[in-house]
Design an enzyme around this catalytic site. Structure first.
Site, PDB file in Angstrom:
ATOM      1  N   ALA A 170       0.860  -1.401  -0.094  1.00  0.00           N
ATOM      2  CA  ALA A 170       0.395  -0.222  -0.246  1.00  0.00           C
ATOM      3  C   ALA A 170       1.160   1.424  -0.333  1.00  0.00           C
ATOM      4  O   ALA A 170       1.927   0.930   0.476  1.00  0.00           O
ATOM      5  CB  ALA A 170      -0.813  -0.408   1.272  1.00  0.00           C
ATOM      6  N   PRO A 171       0.211   2.459  -0.371  1.00  0.00           N
ATOM      7  CA  PRO A 171      -0.749   2.414  -1.317  1.00  0.00           C
ATOM      8  C   PRO A 171      -1.152   1.481  -2.681  1.00  0.00           C
ATOM      9  O   PRO A 171      -1.947   1.799  -3.435  1.00  0.00           O
ATOM     10  CB  PRO A 171      -0.990   3.983  -1.462  1.00  0.00           C
ATOM     11  CG  PRO A 171       0.090   4.741  -1.650  1.00  0.00           C
ATOM     12  CD  PRO A 171       1.232   3.417  -0.693  1.00  0.00           C
ATOM     13  N   GLY A 172       0.866   1.150  -3.435  1.00  0.00           N
ATOM     14  CA  GLY A 172       0.616   0.765  -3.999  1.00  0.00           C
ATOM     15  C   GLY A 172       1.453   1.107  -5.744  1.00  0.00           C
ATOM     16  O   GLY A 172       1.280   0.681  -6.890  1.00  0.00           O
ATOM     17  N   GLY A 173       2.708   1.816  -5.234  1.00  0.00           N
ATOM     18  CA  GLY A 173       3.114   2.233  -6.296  1.00  0.00           C
ATOM     19  C   GLY A 173       4.240   1.567  -6.798  1.00  0.00           C
ATOM     20  O   GLY A 173       4.376   1.503  -7.875  1.00  0.00           O
TER      21      GLY A 173
ATOM     22  N   ASP B 235      -0.816  -6.634   2.264  1.00  0.00           N
ATOM     23  CA  ASP B 235      -0.669  -4.718   3.076  1.00  0.00           C
ATOM     24  C   ASP B 235      -1.857  -4.758   4.232  1.00  0.00           C
ATOM     25  O   ASP B 235      -2.707  -5.448   3.741  1.00  0.00           O
ATOM     26  CB  ASP B 235      -0.134  -3.930   2.323  1.00  0.00           C
ATOM     27  CG  ASP B 235       0.274  -2.566   3.079  1.00  0.00           C
ATOM     28  OD1 ASP B 235      -0.132  -2.215   4.115  1.00  0.00           O
ATOM     29  OD2 ASP B 235       1.169  -1.947   2.590  1.00  0.00           O
TER      30      ASP B 235
ATOM     31  N   ASP C 203      -0.181 -10.793   7.252  1.00  0.00           N
ATOM     32  CA  ASP C 203       0.931  -9.362   7.554  1.00  0.00           C
ATOM     33  C   ASP C 203       1.742 -10.532   6.477  1.00  0.00           C
ATOM     34  O   ASP C 203       1.858 -12.148   6.337  1.00  0.00           O
ATOM     35  CB  ASP C 203       1.169 -10.590   9.420  1.00  0.00           C
ATOM     36  CG  ASP C 203       2.352  -9.997   9.733  1.00  0.00           C
ATOM     37  OD1 ASP C 203       3.441  -9.526   8.921  1.00  0.00           O
ATOM     38  OD2 ASP C 203       2.690 -10.292  10.583  1.00  0.00           O
TER      39      ASP C 203
ATOM     40  N   ASP D 110       8.902  -4.188   0.214  1.00  0.00           N
ATOM     41  CA  ASP D 110       9.097  -2.818   0.404  1.00  0.00           C
ATOM     42  C   ASP D 110       8.910  -2.678   2.055  1.00  0.00           C
ATOM     43  O   ASP D 110       8.591  -1.046   2.135  1.00  0.00           O
ATOM     44  CB  ASP D 110       8.291  -1.864  -0.331  1.00  0.00           C
ATOM     45  CG  ASP D 110       9.101  -0.104  -0.091  1.00  0.00           C
ATOM     46  OD1 ASP D 110      10.540  -0.357   0.712  1.00  0.00           O
ATOM     47  OD2 ASP D 110       8.011   0.926  -0.671  1.00  0.00           O
TER      48      ASP D 110
ATOM     49  N   LYS E  47      15.932  -1.375   4.861  1.00  0.00           N
ATOM     50  CA  LYS E  47      15.599  -0.541   5.650  1.00  0.00           C
ATOM     51  C   LYS E  47      17.020  -0.632   6.665  1.00  0.00           C
ATOM     52  O   LYS E  47      17.669  -1.215   7.081  1.00  0.00           O
ATOM     53  CB  LYS E  47      14.763  -0.064   6.370  1.00  0.00           C
ATOM     54  CG  LYS E  47      13.351  -0.598   5.846  1.00  0.00           C
ATOM     55  CD  LYS E  47      12.953   0.647   4.273  1.00  0.00           C
ATOM     56  CE  LYS E  47      11.679   0.025   3.474  1.00  0.00           C
ATOM     57  NZ  LYS E  47      11.486   1.006   2.391  1.00  0.00           N
TER      58      LYS E  47
HETATM   59  C1  LIG Z   1       6.906   2.194   2.241  1.00  0.00           C
HETATM   60  S1  LIG Z   1       5.546   1.544   2.437  1.00  0.00           S
HETATM   61  C2  LIG Z   1       4.933   0.895   0.357  1.00  0.00           C
HETATM   62  C3  LIG Z   1       4.941   1.466  -0.590  1.00  0.00           C
HETATM   63  C4  LIG Z   1       4.711   0.545  -1.599  1.00  0.00           C
HETATM   64  N1  LIG Z   1       5.522   0.580  -1.951  1.00  0.00           N
HETATM   65  C5  LIG Z   1       4.656   1.596  -2.723  1.00  0.00           C
HETATM   66  O1  LIG Z   1       5.127   1.741  -3.177  1.00  0.00           O
HETATM   67  O2  LIG Z   1       2.879   2.482  -2.787  1.00  0.00           O
HETATM   68  C6  LIG Z   1       5.830   0.183   3.594  1.00  0.00           C
HETATM   69  C7  LIG Z   1       4.282  -1.007   3.803  1.00  0.00           C
HETATM   70  O3  LIG Z   1       4.526  -2.064   4.060  1.00  0.00           O
HETATM   71  C8  LIG Z   1       3.789  -1.603   4.996  1.00  0.00           C
HETATM   72  N2  LIG Z   1       4.030  -3.130   5.776  1.00  0.00           N
HETATM   73  C9  LIG Z   1       4.326  -2.980   7.319  1.00  0.00           C
HETATM   74  N3  LIG Z   1       4.947  -3.845   8.188  1.00  0.00           N
HETATM   75  C10 LIG Z   1       3.812  -5.068   7.656  1.00  0.00           C
HETATM   76  C11 LIG Z   1       3.399  -6.542   7.469  1.00  0.00           C
HETATM   77  N4  LIG Z   1       3.920  -6.702   8.538  1.00  0.00           N
HETATM   78  N5  LIG Z   1       2.612  -7.023   6.843  1.00  0.00           N
HETATM   79  C12 LIG Z   1       2.650  -6.425   5.189  1.00  0.00           C
HETATM   80  N6  LIG Z   1       2.282  -5.041   5.237  1.00  0.00           N
HETATM   81  C13 LIG Z   1       3.757  -4.266   6.250  1.00  0.00           C
HETATM   82  C14 LIG Z   1       2.800  -0.623   5.424  1.00  0.00           C
HETATM   83  O4  LIG Z   1       1.068  -1.026   5.704  1.00  0.00           O
HETATM   84  C15 LIG Z   1       3.440  -0.055   4.236  1.00  0.00           C
HETATM   85  O5  LIG Z   1       1.778   0.413   3.720  1.00  0.00           O
END
Ligand SMILES: C[S@@+](CC[C@H](N)C(=O)[O-])C[C@H]1O[C@@H](n2cnc3c(N)ncnc32)[C@H](O)[C@@H]1O
Length: 359
Positions: free
Chosen positions: A223-226, A242, A262, A278, A307
């Site tokens: 999320a949000p989906g890039g 997500d 998860d 990501d 990260k």
């Molecule tokens: C940096 S953002 C991702 C952005 C995405 N790649 C984009 O291009 O829009 C990180 C995402 O990881 C999700 N996230 C963090 N821990 C998570 C988990 N354990 N399981 C699933 N999603 C997780 C968060 O909800 C967040 O939406």
């Protein structure tokens, strides 16, 4: 050839320490010794080799792509200081005469606020310099093939570095940076990270084989989906994992299934062509997740972000990637792993794990 003993490495401002630690480590592994020098946030690092031709030796023994934090590397002659504004070209000409022959010139600056102010000067100076060097037969005609590229790095109007980089073992992009236009339909700027990763990691000859319509993908932390947008743009079918909401327009494509789960416990129903991740979490935890996918054969290729922690960023990257390599080797898995601090990365690096490597 003498005195080509400084490696100049461009990096993101603020990552000089990591770039310096990395080049010192990699050079020592191949028997090239020296010491790094940098000021914080200057956007580049110097590695002074003890041997007179050390910079060229390092370039022969190391693969540029093995470096994560360097955007470009240049083997340089001693720095030119106090250049008169009336004639900067003569001292450059003297150095160029001692370097391998080139047919391409890049005049570059640091990717910093100060550096960017020198862009205009660098551009104008570059065309005058190339003309003068070609006139004096110090550069080959533009279309002629050469193994080396000439670089001039502008510190300020009176201070320059002159050097060369091997065309087949360096970045082809000016300043080592691939600039991409943000696709306005994409739901987040993160989209550029995956696009740049594909450009950087996947060789042109393998693009059609690796990025094809109809392929399947899982996007962990979507999320949000890039990133999902990029996969959909390649006409793939994507499972987006997500707990957060996905962009509505993207969901309307009909190519995305959103699973509010998860990422660390999600199991795909079938192996997929691509897994991308990501998720913002500790790098060691994400590395463990990548290992689970690789050992179970759940994907053929993975692109994932690690990260970076606040401190000891290089050490942590070495630990995580070392662990991944050791475990994959112990399991007898054939793989290729590349990592890069991309232009669109900030406090993270991007990795490509290929579990179907070529030949
Ligand atoms: C940096 S953002 C991702 C952005 C995405 N790649 C984009 O291009 O829009 C990180 C995402 O990881 C999700 N996230 C963090 N821990 C998570 C988990 N354990 N399981 C699933 N999603 C997780 C968060 O909800 C967040 O939406």
């Amino acid at each position: 050839m003498t005195e080509v003993n400084t490696l100049l490495l461009y990096c993101r401002s603020g990552f000089e320490k990591e770039c310096a630690a990395e080049i010192t480590t990699r050079c020592a592994e191949v028997g090239v010794y020296g010491y790094p020098q940098f000021d914080p946030e200057q956007g580049y690092v110097l590695f002074h080799c003890h041997e007179p031709d050390g910079a060229l030796t390092a370039m022969r023994k190391l693969r540029f792509r093995a470096l994560i934090f360097a955007r470009q590397w240049v083997a340089c002659m001693p720095r030119l200081d106090n250049l008169p504004s009336s004639d900067r070209i003569t001292p450059i000409r003297e150095q160029v005469a001692l370097l391998p022959k080139t047919s391409e010139l890049m005049v570059e600056v640091a990717d910093t606020t100060d550096g960017r102010e020198l862009h205009g000067f660098a551009r104008k100076f570059g065309s005058a310099l190339a003309q003068a060097l070609r006139r004096d037969n110090l550069m080959l005609p533009r279309k002629q093939r050469a193994d080396w590229r000439l670089h001039v790095f502008v510190v300020d109007g009176r201070t320059l570095w002159v050097g060369v980089a091997p065309i087949g073992n360096s970045s082809a992009w000016s300043m080592g940076v691939l600039r991409l236009k943000f696709p306005h339909q994409a739901p987040s700027r993160s989209t550029l990270k995956l696009e740049e990763a594909w450009h950087y990691f996947i060789p042109a000859r393998r693009k059609e084989q690796l990025l094809r319509g109809g392929m399947t993908a899982v996007d962990l932390g979507a999320a949000p989906g890039g990133w999902t947008w990029q996969l959909v743009n390649q006409h793939m079918f994507v499972t987006a994992v997500d707990n957060g909401p996905m962009n509505d327009d993207l969901m309307e494509s009909g190519q995305v299934e959103h699973r509010r789960e998860d990422a660390f416990t999600f199991v795909p129903s079938k192996p997929v062509d691509w897994m991308v991740c990501d998720v913002v979490d500790k790098p060691a935890r994400v590395t463990g997740l990548m290992l689970t996918w690789a050992l179970n054969g759940w994907c053929r290729n993975a692109i994932f972000n690690l990260k970076l922690p606040m401190k000891q960023r290089f050490d942590e990257v070495e630990r995580c990637l070392g662990h991944l390599r050791d475990e994959l080797a112990a399991a007898g898995i054939d793989y290729r792993l590349q990592a890069r601090h991309l232009y669109h990365d900030r406090e993270e690096i991007t990795c490509w794990l290929s579990l179907t490597p070529e030949g």
